[in-house]
Design a protein around this motif. Structure first.
Motif, PDB file in Angstrom:
ATOM      1  N   ALA A   1       3.827  11.040   4.100  1.00 38.76           N
ATOM      2  CA  ALA A   1       3.364   9.934   5.795  1.00 38.76           C
ATOM      3  C   ALA A   1       4.132  10.596   6.835  1.00 38.76           C
ATOM      4  CB  ALA A   1       2.809   8.699   4.958  1.00 38.76           C
ATOM      5  N   TYR A   2       5.049  10.552   6.517  1.00 39.06           N
ATOM      6  CA  TYR A   2       6.131  10.860   7.340  1.00 39.06           C
ATOM      7  C   TYR A   2       5.942  12.254   8.495  1.00 39.06           C
ATOM      8  CZ  TYR A   2       9.468   7.660   5.380  1.00 39.06           C
ATOM      9  OH  TYR A   2       9.984   6.644   4.802  1.00 39.06           O
ATOM     10  N   GLU A   3       5.177  13.430   7.237  1.00 32.50           N
ATOM     11  CA  GLU A   3       4.837  13.920   8.734  1.00 32.50           C
ATOM     12  C   GLU A   3       3.739  13.693   9.443  1.00 32.50           C
ATOM     13  OE1 GLU A   3       4.166  17.578   5.556  1.00 32.50           O
ATOM     14  OE2 GLU A   3       6.432  17.339   4.811  1.00 32.50           O
ATOM     15  N   LEU A   4       3.393  12.989   8.836  1.00 31.10           N
ATOM     16  CA  LEU A   4       2.048  12.125   9.948  1.00 31.10           C
ATOM     17  C   LEU A   4       2.065  11.554  11.092  1.00 31.10           C
ATOM     18  CD1 LEU A   4      -0.814  11.241   5.990  1.00 31.10           C
ATOM     19  CD2 LEU A   4      -0.733  13.842   8.284  1.00 31.10           C
ATOM     20  N   LEU A   5       2.819  11.174  11.050  1.00 32.82           N
ATOM     21  CA  LEU A   5       3.251  10.291  11.582  1.00 32.82           C
ATOM     22  C   LEU A   5       4.030  10.983  13.342  1.00 32.82           C
ATOM     23  CD1 LEU A   5       4.890   7.718   9.818  1.00 32.82           C
ATOM     24  CD2 LEU A   5       3.261   7.449  11.232  1.00 32.82           C
ATOM     25  N   ARG A   6       4.903  12.590  13.004  1.00 35.08           N
ATOM     26  CA  ARG A   6       5.634  13.073  13.634  1.00 35.08           C
ATOM     27  C   ARG A   6       4.746  13.385  15.336  1.00 35.08           C
ATOM     28  NH1 ARG A   6       8.338  18.047  11.092  1.00 35.08           N
ATOM     29  NH2 ARG A   6       8.585  16.381   9.369  1.00 35.08           N
ATOM     30  N   ASP A   7       3.372  12.765  16.328  1.00 40.36           N
ATOM     31  CA  ASP A   7       2.751  13.051  16.004  1.00 40.36           C
ATOM     32  C   ASP A   7       2.661  11.966  17.327  1.00 40.36           C
ATOM     33  OD1 ASP A   7       0.397  10.600  15.702  1.00 40.36           O
ATOM     34  OD2 ASP A   7      -0.809  12.661  16.119  1.00 40.36           O
ATOM     35  N   GLY A   8       3.135  11.054  16.757  1.00 40.09           N
ATOM     36  CA  GLY A   8       3.796   9.604  17.886  1.00 40.09           C
ATOM     37  C   GLY A   8       2.431   8.486  17.432  1.00 40.09           C
ATOM     38  N   ARG A   9       1.296   8.696  16.654  1.00 42.40           N
ATOM     39  CA  ARG A   9       0.321   7.812  16.703  1.00 42.40           C
ATOM     40  C   ARG A   9       0.362   6.822  15.307  1.00 42.40           C
ATOM     41  NH1 ARG A   9      -5.120  11.778  16.142  1.00 42.40           N
ATOM     42  NH2 ARG A   9      -3.446  12.337  15.541  1.00 42.40           N
ATOM     43  N   PHE A  10      -0.436   5.348  15.437  1.00 36.97           N
ATOM     44  CA  PHE A  10      -0.434   4.872  13.934  1.00 36.97           C
ATOM     45  C   PHE A  10      -0.933   5.377  13.117  1.00 36.97           C
ATOM     46  CE2 PHE A  10       0.199   1.346  17.089  1.00 36.97           C
ATOM     47  CZ  PHE A  10       1.036   0.563  16.447  1.00 36.97           C
ATOM     48  N   LEU A  11      -1.043   5.436  11.715  1.00 31.79           N
ATOM     49  CA  LEU A  11      -1.227   6.058  10.415  1.00 31.79           C
ATOM     50  C   LEU A  11      -1.944   4.555   9.899  1.00 31.79           C
ATOM     51  CD1 LEU A  11      -1.528   8.290   9.496  1.00 31.79           C
ATOM     52  CD2 LEU A  11       0.159   7.980   7.693  1.00 31.79           C
ATOM     53  N   LEU A  12      -3.239   4.991   9.657  1.00 33.47           N
ATOM     54  CA  LEU A  12      -3.900   4.240   8.886  1.00 33.47           C
ATOM     55  C   LEU A  12      -4.463   4.808   7.584  1.00 33.47           C
ATOM     56  CD1 LEU A  12      -5.352   1.920   8.454  1.00 33.47           C
ATOM     57  CD2 LEU A  12      -8.055   2.650   9.261  1.00 33.47           C
ATOM     58  N   LEU A  13      -3.707   4.380   6.334  1.00 34.73           N
ATOM     59  CA  LEU A  13      -3.787   5.503   4.982  1.00 34.73           C
ATOM     60  C   LEU A  13      -4.873   4.103   4.741  1.00 34.73           C
ATOM     61  CD1 LEU A  13      -0.391   5.617   4.400  1.00 34.73           C
ATOM     62  CD2 LEU A  13      -2.307   7.377   5.039  1.00 34.73           C
ATOM     63  N   ALA A  14      -5.862   5.208   3.776  1.00 37.78           N
ATOM     64  CA  ALA A  14      -6.716   4.274   2.725  1.00 37.78           C
ATOM     65  C   ALA A  14      -7.397   4.799   1.963  1.00 37.78           C
ATOM     66  CB  ALA A  14      -8.231   3.420   4.218  1.00 37.78           C
TER      67      ALA A  14
ATOM     68  N   GLY B   1       7.021   4.837  11.039  1.00 38.81           N
ATOM     69  CA  GLY B   1       7.029   4.917   9.526  1.00 38.81           C
ATOM     70  C   GLY B   1       7.313   3.034   9.083  1.00 38.81           C
ATOM     71  N   TYR B   2       7.413   1.942   9.353  1.00 42.13           N
ATOM     72  CA  TYR B   2       7.143   0.835   9.270  1.00 42.13           C
ATOM     73  C   TYR B   2       6.111   0.174   9.209  1.00 42.13           C
ATOM     74  CZ  TYR B   2      12.554   0.218   9.756  1.00 42.13           C
ATOM     75  OH  TYR B   2      13.820   0.216   9.219  1.00 42.13           O
ATOM     76  N   VAL B   3       5.292  -0.508   7.898  1.00 44.43           N
ATOM     77  CA  VAL B   3       4.484  -1.169   7.554  1.00 44.43           C
ATOM     78  C   VAL B   3       3.394  -1.809   9.135  1.00 44.43           C
ATOM     79  CG1 VAL B   3       3.054  -1.957   6.526  1.00 44.43           C
ATOM     80  CG2 VAL B   3       3.543  -0.686   5.704  1.00 44.43           C
TER      81      VAL B   3
END
Length: 111
Positions: free
Chosen positions: A20-33, A78-80
Motif C-alpha cells: 500500500a505504501y508504494e501505491l501512495l507515492r503519487d499523493g492520492r488517497f488509496l481506496l482498497l476494496a 498512510g493513515y486510515v
C-alpha cells in the motif's frame, strides 16, 4: 476491522506483491476494496469522479488471515481515513466524499 479510522495503515500487500505504501507515492488517497460495487463493474469506475484524488485498488484477503473491512480509504500520509464493511455504490461515495469533496461528474451535472 483491523484498522480503525485514524490508525496508521500497515504495509499490507494491496495488489499482488505491491504494498500500500508504494501505491501512495503519487499523493492520492488509496481506496482498497475486496470487490467492485456492482457485478461486472470495475472498482476504478466507482471513484471516477475523484480520479485525480483517489486511486482504487482491489485487494484479496487470504482465507484465515486477519479480518479485513470490505473497503478502506487510506489518506496520502498512510493513515486510515474511513472504512466500511460493505462495497456498494453508496459506500463508494460515502468514503471519499468527506475528504475529497463532490465528485467531478456530479459537480458538473449540478451546474
Amino acid at each position: 476491522m483491523d484498522r480503525p479510522p485514524g490508525a496508521r495503515r500497515h504495509a499490507h500487500p494491496a495488489a499482488g506483491t505491491t504494498h500500500a505504501y508504494e501505491l501512495l507515492r503519487d499523493g492520492r488517497f488509496l481506496l482498497l476494496a475486496t470487490a467492485a460495487p456492482t457485478a461486472g463493474s470495475e472498482l476504478a469506475d466507482a471513484v471516477r469522479g475523484w480520479r485525480d484524488q483517489v486511486r482504487a485498488v482491489p485487494v484479496t484477503v487470504a482465507p484465515g488471515g486477519a479480518r479485513w473491512p470490505a473497503a478502506v480509504l487510506v489518506r496520502p500520509d498512510g493513515y486510515v481515513a474511513a472504512a466500511a464493511d460493505r462495497v456498494d455504490d453508496r459506500t463508494m461515495t460515502e468514503l471519499p466524499e468527506p475528504w475529497c469533496g463532490t465528485p467531478k461528474a456530479t459537480a458538473a451535472t449540478r451546474g
